[in-house]
Scaffold this motif. Sequence first.
Motif, PDB file in Angstrom:
ATOM      1  N   CYS A 164      -8.032 -16.470  -6.750  1.00 57.52           N
ATOM      2  CA  CYS A 164      -6.738 -15.792  -6.887  1.00 57.52           C
ATOM      3  C   CYS A 164      -5.663 -16.506  -6.072  1.00 57.52           C
ATOM      4  CB  CYS A 164      -6.843 -14.350  -6.396  1.00 57.52           C
ATOM      5  SG  CYS A 164      -8.098 -13.382  -7.232  1.00 57.52           S
ATOM      6  N   SER A 165      -4.414 -16.329  -6.471  1.00 53.18           N
ATOM      7  CA  SER A 165      -3.295 -16.841  -5.676  1.00 53.18           C
ATOM      8  C   SER A 165      -3.243 -16.103  -4.345  1.00 53.18           C
ATOM      9  CB  SER A 165      -1.973 -16.627  -6.417  1.00 53.18           C
ATOM     10  OG  SER A 165      -1.968 -17.351  -7.616  1.00 53.18           O
ATOM     11  N   PRO A 166      -2.804 -16.775  -3.271  1.00 52.28           N
ATOM     12  CA  PRO A 166      -2.684 -16.082  -1.978  1.00 52.28           C
ATOM     13  C   PRO A 166      -1.729 -14.890  -2.086  1.00 52.28           C
ATOM     14  CG  PRO A 166      -2.407 -18.446  -1.712  1.00 52.28           C
ATOM     15  CD  PRO A 166      -2.410 -18.177  -3.182  1.00 52.28           C
ATOM     16  N   VAL A 167      -2.036 -13.839  -1.338  1.00 49.38           N
ATOM     17  CA  VAL A 167      -1.224 -12.620  -1.320  1.00 49.38           C
ATOM     18  C   VAL A 167      -0.810 -12.346   0.123  1.00 49.38           C
ATOM     19  CG1 VAL A 167      -1.222 -10.130  -1.740  1.00 49.38           C
ATOM     20  CG2 VAL A 167      -2.413 -11.661  -3.329  1.00 49.38           C
ATOM     21  N   LEU A 168       0.473 -12.032   0.304  1.00 49.14           N
ATOM     22  CA  LEU A 168       0.977 -11.662   1.623  1.00 49.14           C
ATOM     23  C   LEU A 168       1.013 -10.143   1.741  1.00 49.14           C
ATOM     24  CD1 LEU A 168       3.905 -14.214   2.014  1.00 49.14           C
ATOM     25  CD2 LEU A 168       1.594 -14.348   2.964  1.00 49.14           C
ATOM     26  N   TYR A 169       0.475  -9.638   2.838  1.00 48.04           N
ATOM     27  CA  TYR A 169       0.455  -8.196   3.124  1.00 48.04           C
ATOM     28  C   TYR A 169       1.344  -7.946   4.337  1.00 48.04           C
ATOM     29  CZ  TYR A 169      -3.531  -7.361   0.009  1.00 48.04           C
ATOM     30  OH  TYR A 169      -4.341  -7.247  -1.083  1.00 48.04           O
ATOM     31  N   VAL A 170       2.348  -7.078   4.185  1.00 49.20           N
ATOM     32  CA  VAL A 170       3.256  -6.741   5.286  1.00 49.20           C
ATOM     33  C   VAL A 170       2.976  -5.323   5.767  1.00 49.20           C
ATOM     34  CG1 VAL A 170       5.052  -8.311   4.449  1.00 49.20           C
ATOM     35  CG2 VAL A 170       5.136  -5.897   3.813  1.00 49.20           C
ATOM     36  N   ARG A 171       3.348  -5.070   7.012  1.00 49.11           N
ATOM     37  CA  ARG A 171       3.189  -3.720   7.558  1.00 49.11           C
ATOM     38  C   ARG A 171       4.063  -2.751   6.768  1.00 49.11           C
ATOM     39  NH1 ARG A 171       4.144  -6.321  13.085  1.00 49.11           N
ATOM     40  NH2 ARG A 171       6.251  -5.982  12.348  1.00 49.11           N
ATOM     41  N   ARG A 172       3.525  -1.599   6.499  1.00 48.32           N
ATOM     42  CA  ARG A 172       4.301  -0.585   5.772  1.00 48.32           C
ATOM     43  C   ARG A 172       5.572  -0.234   6.542  1.00 48.32           C
ATOM     44  NH1 ARG A 172       1.162   4.348   3.118  1.00 48.32           N
ATOM     45  NH2 ARG A 172       0.028   2.516   2.424  1.00 48.32           N
ATOM     46  N   SER A 173       5.510  -0.245   7.862  1.00 47.88           N
ATOM     47  CA  SER A 173       6.676   0.112   8.681  1.00 47.88           C
ATOM     48  C   SER A 173       7.818  -0.906   8.550  1.00 47.88           C
ATOM     49  CB  SER A 173       6.267   0.260  10.143  1.00 47.88           C
ATOM     50  OG  SER A 173       5.738  -0.965  10.642  1.00 47.88           O
ATOM     51  N   ASP A 174       7.544  -2.095   8.001  1.00 51.11           N
ATOM     52  CA  ASP A 174       8.605  -3.091   7.796  1.00 51.11           C
ATOM     53  C   ASP A 174       9.448  -2.817   6.547  1.00 51.11           C
ATOM     54  OD1 ASP A 174       8.035  -4.532  10.089  1.00 51.11           O
ATOM     55  OD2 ASP A 174       6.695  -5.940   9.069  1.00 51.11           O
ATOM     56  N   ILE A 175       9.031  -1.862   5.732  1.00 50.62           N
ATOM     57  CA  ILE A 175       9.753  -1.509   4.516  1.00 50.62           C
ATOM     58  C   ILE A 175      10.328  -0.107   4.703  1.00 50.62           C
ATOM     59  CG2 ILE A 175       9.601  -1.184   2.006  1.00 50.62           C
ATOM     60  CD1 ILE A 175       8.965  -4.051   2.917  1.00 50.62           C
ATOM     61  N   ALA A 176      11.623   0.049   4.473  1.00 48.84           N
ATOM     62  CA  ALA A 176      12.250   1.370   4.605  1.00 48.84           C
ATOM     63  C   ALA A 176      11.582   2.342   3.623  1.00 48.84           C
ATOM     64  CB  ALA A 176      13.744   1.280   4.336  1.00 48.84           C
ATOM     65  N   PRO A 177      11.184   3.525   4.094  1.00 45.22           N
ATOM     66  CA  PRO A 177      10.498   4.490   3.236  1.00 45.22           C
ATOM     67  C   PRO A 177      11.284   4.871   1.980  1.00 45.22           C
ATOM     68  CG  PRO A 177      10.382   5.196   5.525  1.00 45.22           C
ATOM     69  CD  PRO A 177      11.297   4.003   5.473  1.00 45.22           C
ATOM     70  N   ARG A 178      12.603   4.783   2.019  1.00 42.47           N
ATOM     71  CA  ARG A 178      13.414   5.171   0.853  1.00 42.47           C
ATOM     72  C   ARG A 178      13.124   4.302  -0.368  1.00 42.47           C
ATOM     73  NH1 ARG A 178      17.809   1.737   0.040  1.00 42.47           N
ATOM     74  NH2 ARG A 178      18.258   0.388   1.816  1.00 42.47           N
ATOM     75  N   PHE A 179      12.578   3.108  -0.151  1.00 44.97           N
ATOM     76  CA  PHE A 179      12.279   2.216  -1.264  1.00 44.97           C
ATOM     77  C   PHE A 179      10.973   2.578  -1.979  1.00 44.97           C
ATOM     78  CE2 PHE A 179      14.943  -0.818   1.210  1.00 44.97           C
ATOM     79  CZ  PHE A 179      15.886  -1.070   0.228  1.00 44.97           C
ATOM     80  N   LEU A 180      10.092   3.296  -1.300  1.00 48.01           N
ATOM     81  CA  LEU A 180       8.743   3.501  -1.829  1.00 48.01           C
ATOM     82  C   LEU A 180       8.548   4.905  -2.382  1.00 48.01           C
ATOM     83  CD1 LEU A 180       6.727   1.781   1.028  1.00 48.01           C
ATOM     84  CD2 LEU A 180       7.384   0.802  -1.177  1.00 48.01           C
ATOM     85  N   GLN A 181       7.955   4.970  -3.550  1.00 48.58           N
ATOM     86  CA  GLN A 181       7.575   6.239  -4.164  1.00 48.58           C
ATOM     87  C   GLN A 181       6.126   6.095  -4.612  1.00 48.58           C
ATOM     88  OE1 GLN A 181       9.684   7.120  -7.783  1.00 48.58           O
ATOM     89  NE2 GLN A 181       8.852   9.179  -7.907  1.00 48.58           N
ATOM     90  N   ARG A 182       5.262   6.944  -4.084  1.00 45.52           N
ATOM     91  CA  ARG A 182       3.838   6.854  -4.421  1.00 45.52           C
ATOM     92  C   ARG A 182       3.638   7.056  -5.916  1.00 45.52           C
ATOM     93  NH1 ARG A 182      -0.870   6.671  -1.775  1.00 45.52           N
ATOM     94  NH2 ARG A 182       0.105   7.005   0.239  1.00 45.52           N
ATOM     95  N   SER A 183       2.759   6.244  -6.463  1.00 55.06           N
ATOM     96  CA  SER A 183       2.387   6.307  -7.867  1.00 55.06           C
ATOM     97  C   SER A 183       1.046   7.032  -7.987  1.00 55.06           C
ATOM     98  CB  SER A 183       2.253   4.871  -8.403  1.00 55.06           C
ATOM     99  OG  SER A 183       1.631   4.844  -9.654  1.00 55.06           O
ATOM    100  N   MET A 184       0.718   7.451  -9.160  1.00 52.82           N
ATOM    101  CA  MET A 184      -0.597   8.052  -9.410  1.00 52.82           C
ATOM    102  C   MET A 184      -1.641   6.978  -9.716  1.00 52.82           C
ATOM    103  SD  MET A 184      -0.162  11.220  -8.903  1.00 52.82           S
ATOM    104  CE  MET A 184      -1.679  11.884  -9.525  1.00 52.82           C
ATOM    105  N   GLN A 185      -1.193   5.741  -9.915  1.00 56.82           N
ATOM    106  CA  GLN A 185      -2.108   4.654 -10.277  1.00 56.82           C
ATOM    107  C   GLN A 185      -2.959   4.233  -9.091  1.00 56.82           C
ATOM    108  OE1 GLN A 185      -0.626   1.417 -12.697  1.00 56.82           O
ATOM    109  NE2 GLN A 185      -1.792  -0.049 -11.502  1.00 56.82           N
ATOM    110  N   THR A 186      -4.222   3.959  -9.358  1.00 57.72           N
ATOM    111  CA  THR A 186      -5.131   3.365  -8.379  1.00 57.72           C
ATOM    112  C   THR A 186      -5.960   2.310  -9.110  1.00 57.72           C
ATOM    113  OG1 THR A 186      -6.903   4.980  -8.746  1.00 57.72           O
ATOM    114  CG2 THR A 186      -5.303   5.493  -6.999  1.00 57.72           C
TER     115      THR A 186
END
Length: 132
Positions: free
Chosen positions: A50-72
């Motif tokens: 697979c191509s490399p993937v970068l994982y960032v801390r959740r706290s580095d993203i403002a919560p207003r941008f994220l909406q939990r999905s039902m997908q898993t």
Amino acid sequence: MTDTPDRPILQPGIDHPLELREIDDQVRIRVGDEELAGAAQALELREHTCSPVLYVRRSDIAPRFLQRSMQTSWCPYKGKASYFHIRLKDGSRLANAVWSYESPFAHIAAIKDRLAFYPDKVSVERLQATPA
């Protein structure tokens, strides 16, 4: 996706390596001209072919941008992934553009609660580290 005990759990090895490391560069995350993170710390995961993937801390993203999905989804090497939509200022939404392993397997525990982004939906740019 439902939780079932019969899902495979596999260990990384020669036939399917997983390499996780901190990167020196910070990353900037954008959607168009909207910045989700300006200088986030990241871990880079290299997994098999697979191509490399970068994982960032959740706290580095403002919560207003994220909406939990039902997908898993399920990865036999990492565990169950949860997904998030990205909500933009103009009210638009990028469906399932972000994923996170909230309870990853022990051998990859460092990605717990970190976020990764689909490169066809979000720009993740490495910022060159400045020499000391």
